[in-house]
Design a protein around this motif. Structure first.
Motif, PDB file in Angstrom:
ATOM      1  N   ALA A   1       0.705  -1.040   0.106  1.00 23.76           N
ATOM      2  CA  ALA A   1       0.027  -0.328  -0.070  1.00 23.76           C
ATOM      3  C   ALA A   1       0.688   1.502   0.468  1.00 23.76           C
ATOM      4  O   ALA A   1       0.677   2.543  -0.747  1.00 23.76           O
ATOM      5  CB  ALA A   1      -0.921   0.092   1.178  1.00 23.76           C
TER       6      ALA A   1
ATOM      7  N   ALA B   1      -4.209   7.128   0.454  1.00 22.15           N
ATOM      8  CA  ALA B   1      -4.646   5.889  -0.105  1.00 22.15           C
ATOM      9  C   ALA B   1      -3.729   4.797   0.660  1.00 22.15           C
ATOM     10  O   ALA B   1      -3.915   4.508   0.321  1.00 22.15           O
ATOM     11  CB  ALA B   1      -4.300   6.087  -1.619  1.00 22.15           C
TER      12      ALA B   1
ATOM     13  N   LEU C   1      -5.137   3.491   3.174  1.00 28.37           N
ATOM     14  CA  LEU C   1      -6.207   1.985   3.311  1.00 28.37           C
ATOM     15  C   LEU C   1      -5.487   0.715   2.332  1.00 28.37           C
ATOM     16  O   LEU C   1      -5.744   0.145   1.700  1.00 28.37           O
ATOM     17  CB  LEU C   1      -7.123   2.517   1.817  1.00 28.37           C
ATOM     18  CG  LEU C   1      -8.273   3.995   2.288  1.00 28.37           C
ATOM     19  CD1 LEU C   1      -8.549   4.391   1.146  1.00 28.37           C
ATOM     20  CD2 LEU C   1      -8.525   4.548   3.392  1.00 28.37           C
ATOM     21  N   ASN C   2      -5.173   0.388   3.498  1.00 30.76           N
ATOM     22  CA  ASN C   2      -3.973  -1.397   3.570  1.00 30.76           C
ATOM     23  C   ASN C   2      -4.728  -2.222   3.873  1.00 30.76           C
ATOM     24  O   ASN C   2      -4.028  -3.270   3.651  1.00 30.76           O
ATOM     25  CB  ASN C   2      -2.333  -0.611   4.307  1.00 30.76           C
ATOM     26  CG  ASN C   2      -2.837  -0.687   5.650  1.00 30.76           C
ATOM     27  OD1 ASN C   2      -3.857  -0.466   6.160  1.00 30.76           O
ATOM     28  ND2 ASN C   2      -1.676   0.341   6.385  1.00 30.76           N
TER      29      ASN C   2
ATOM     30  N   ILE D   1      -9.877  -0.172   2.703  1.00 27.38           N
ATOM     31  CA  ILE D   1     -10.797  -0.012   0.839  1.00 27.38           C
ATOM     32  C   ILE D   1     -12.042  -0.361   0.708  1.00 27.38           C
ATOM     33  O   ILE D   1     -12.730   0.837   0.269  1.00 27.38           O
ATOM     34  CB  ILE D   1      -9.829  -0.689   0.210  1.00 27.38           C
ATOM     35  CG1 ILE D   1      -8.813  -0.977   0.399  1.00 27.38           C
ATOM     36  CG2 ILE D   1      -9.950  -0.811  -1.526  1.00 27.38           C
ATOM     37  CD1 ILE D   1      -7.633  -2.038  -0.322  1.00 27.38           C
TER      38      ILE D   1
ATOM     39  N   THR E   1     -14.177   3.455  -0.195  1.00 28.95           N
ATOM     40  CA  THR E   1     -14.430   3.686  -1.325  1.00 28.95           C
ATOM     41  C   THR E   1     -15.637   4.357  -1.475  1.00 28.95           C
ATOM     42  O   THR E   1     -16.125   5.684  -2.939  1.00 28.95           O
ATOM     43  CB  THR E   1     -13.926   2.297  -2.258  1.00 28.95           C
ATOM     44  OG1 THR E   1     -13.106   2.117  -2.809  1.00 28.95           O
ATOM     45  CG2 THR E   1     -14.797   2.666  -3.791  1.00 28.95           C
TER      46      THR E   1
ATOM     47  N   VAL F   1      -6.070   2.580  -4.504  1.00 32.05           N
ATOM     48  CA  VAL F   1      -7.180   1.582  -3.457  1.00 32.05           C
ATOM     49  C   VAL F   1      -6.767   0.477  -4.630  1.00 32.05           C
ATOM     50  O   VAL F   1      -7.089  -1.099  -4.352  1.00 32.05           O
ATOM     51  CB  VAL F   1      -7.560   2.218  -2.705  1.00 32.05           C
ATOM     52  CG1 VAL F   1      -7.322   2.561  -2.005  1.00 32.05           C
ATOM     53  CG2 VAL F   1      -8.623   2.168  -3.005  1.00 32.05           C
TER      54      VAL F   1
ATOM     55  N   THR G   1      -3.493  -1.266  -5.402  1.00 32.55           N
ATOM     56  CA  THR G   1      -3.094  -2.066  -4.393  1.00 32.55           C
ATOM     57  C   THR G   1      -3.942  -3.412  -4.065  1.00 32.55           C
ATOM     58  O   THR G   1      -3.623  -4.542  -3.229  1.00 32.55           O
ATOM     59  CB  THR G   1      -3.394  -1.122  -3.025  1.00 32.55           C
ATOM     60  OG1 THR G   1      -2.527  -0.242  -2.972  1.00 32.55           O
ATOM     61  CG2 THR G   1      -2.962  -1.939  -1.835  1.00 32.55           C
TER      62      THR G   1
END
Length: 372
Positions: free
Chosen positions: A111, A245, A248-249, A254, A258, A298, A301
């Motif tokens: 991420a 972003a 948002l790992n 995520i 979103t 994301v 990722t």
């Protein structure tokens, strides 16, 4: 990405200065995107089956040649044809560069690495429109920005030779299929909904791209440099997004973040339409760029975390093709609508589309959250 933004900005201003119709400007954006859609299955297969260094060098030389020819032509048909050829190289390098990331970093760092990579791309995108707009304003045509572009793509060739990490062919796979990338995108319950939202948000935002030059030059009566600065401001939102972003790992984060970004984009577009202010437009484009880019980052990722590495190139290329296809639809609709309604009304339409995207994908997001 620096080269792409320099070229598109310069050619857009050149076509507008020549008094070309809205559909010609829409066609330019179309030409820069079509190869990424039509060639995405083949590009993904090339990324998964051929040496990454060779692909980077060949694609860089291909694009340098196309932009060299663009310096010497001015007929719209020739410009559109050469822009299409240049974009063939982008169709390969986009998934290729992303597919190298998992080989360079640990899984827990994906991420952060993806956010950093996208942040550096955004810095280039911020510089491109400003540089191009300034050079166009000083020289009065697109030739100098295009010559700069040739130098950029020759630098890409040298950079490709310097990258030590190499992704080599996966020769153990029997009968590889180009369309495997599409299959794996929607086989995963978490990846499918996020990809769907990303594609719909791209459709929403890109509806306004054809109208933007008319908004700046005609509605607000601003200069070519202002047009370049507005694009750079919009792109600055991308930079902030790449940082956000990276936090948002996890899949859950995520899936929660979103839909929030979809709502933010809708609000920004509607404010531009109703405020009717150049200053507010700059601020809202910053927010709009932030919202869409968080979602696009994301997705990358999520793909690197959840998609098997032997089909990662095809998955990345398929996603690129899908969101570029949404951009093509948006350019076509945008070019048509721009001849019927005012530029400000176009932003209202964009906000409504983003709002629809939020409501359409909400049930899918809810079901995906229940499984992670």
């Amino acid at each position: 990405m620096l080269g792409h933004s320099v070229a598109v900005t310069a050619l857009t201003l050149d076509l507008h200065a020549d008094g070309r119709a809205t559909w010609v400007i829409a066609a330019l954006l179309f030409a820069g995107t079509l190869p990424l859609v039509l060639l995405s299955p083949l590009a993904g297969l090339l990324v998964d089956r051929h040496d990454s260094r060779q692909l980077l060098v060949v694609s860089g030389l291909w694009q340098a040649a196309a932009y060299t020819l663009l310096v010497f032509v001015d007929h719209p048909v020739a410009v559109l044809f050469l822009m299409t050829l240049a974009s063939v190289g982008t169709a390969v390098t986009t998934p290729l560069l992303m597919s190298l990331t998992p080989l360079m970093v640990l899984d827990r760092q994906l991420a952060a690495a993806n956010g950093l990579q996208q942040g550096m791309v955004v810095i280039a995108l911020m510089a491109g429109p400003t540089i191009s707009g300034m050079m166009f304003g000083l020289t009065g045509d697109a030739r100098m920005p295009l010559l700069l572009n040739v130098m950029i793509y020759l630098a890409i060739v040298g950079t490709g030779l310097l990258i030590s990490t190499r992704r080599r062919p996966q020769l153990g796979e029997s009968r590889p299929r180009a369309m495997d990338g599409v299959t794996v995108l929607f086989a995963d319950r978490a990846v499918g909904p996020v990809v769907t939202v990303a594609v719909l948000l791209v459709l929403s935002l890109h509806l306004t791209y054809v109208a933007q030059v008319f908004l700046v030059r005609d509605t607000f009566g601003a200069s070519a440099l202002t047009f370049g600065l507005m694009q750079a401001t919009h792109t600055a939102g991308f930079l902030f997004a790449s940082v956000a972003a990276s936090r948002l790992n996890t899949t859950r984060r995520i899936l929660v973040g979103t839909p929030v970004m979809a709502a933010l984009l809708s609000v920004a577009m509607l404010v531009i339409s109703f405020a009717r202010s150049l200053t507010i437009t700059f601020a809202m484009l910053l927010i709009a760029g932030f919202a869409v880019t968080v979602v696009l980052v994301v997705v990358g990722t999520l793909l690197m975390q959840r998609i098997p590495k032997d089909v990662l190139g095809r998955a990345l290329a398929s996603f690129t093709g899908a969101h570029r296809a949404a951009a093509l639809v948006a350019y076509s609709l945008g070019g048509w609508l721009a001849s019927l309604i005012s530029p400000l009304t176009m932003y209202a339409v964009s906000g409504i589309v983003a709002l629809i995207a939020l409501f359409v994908t909400a049930p899918m997001m809810h079901r995906a959250l229940a499984t992670v």
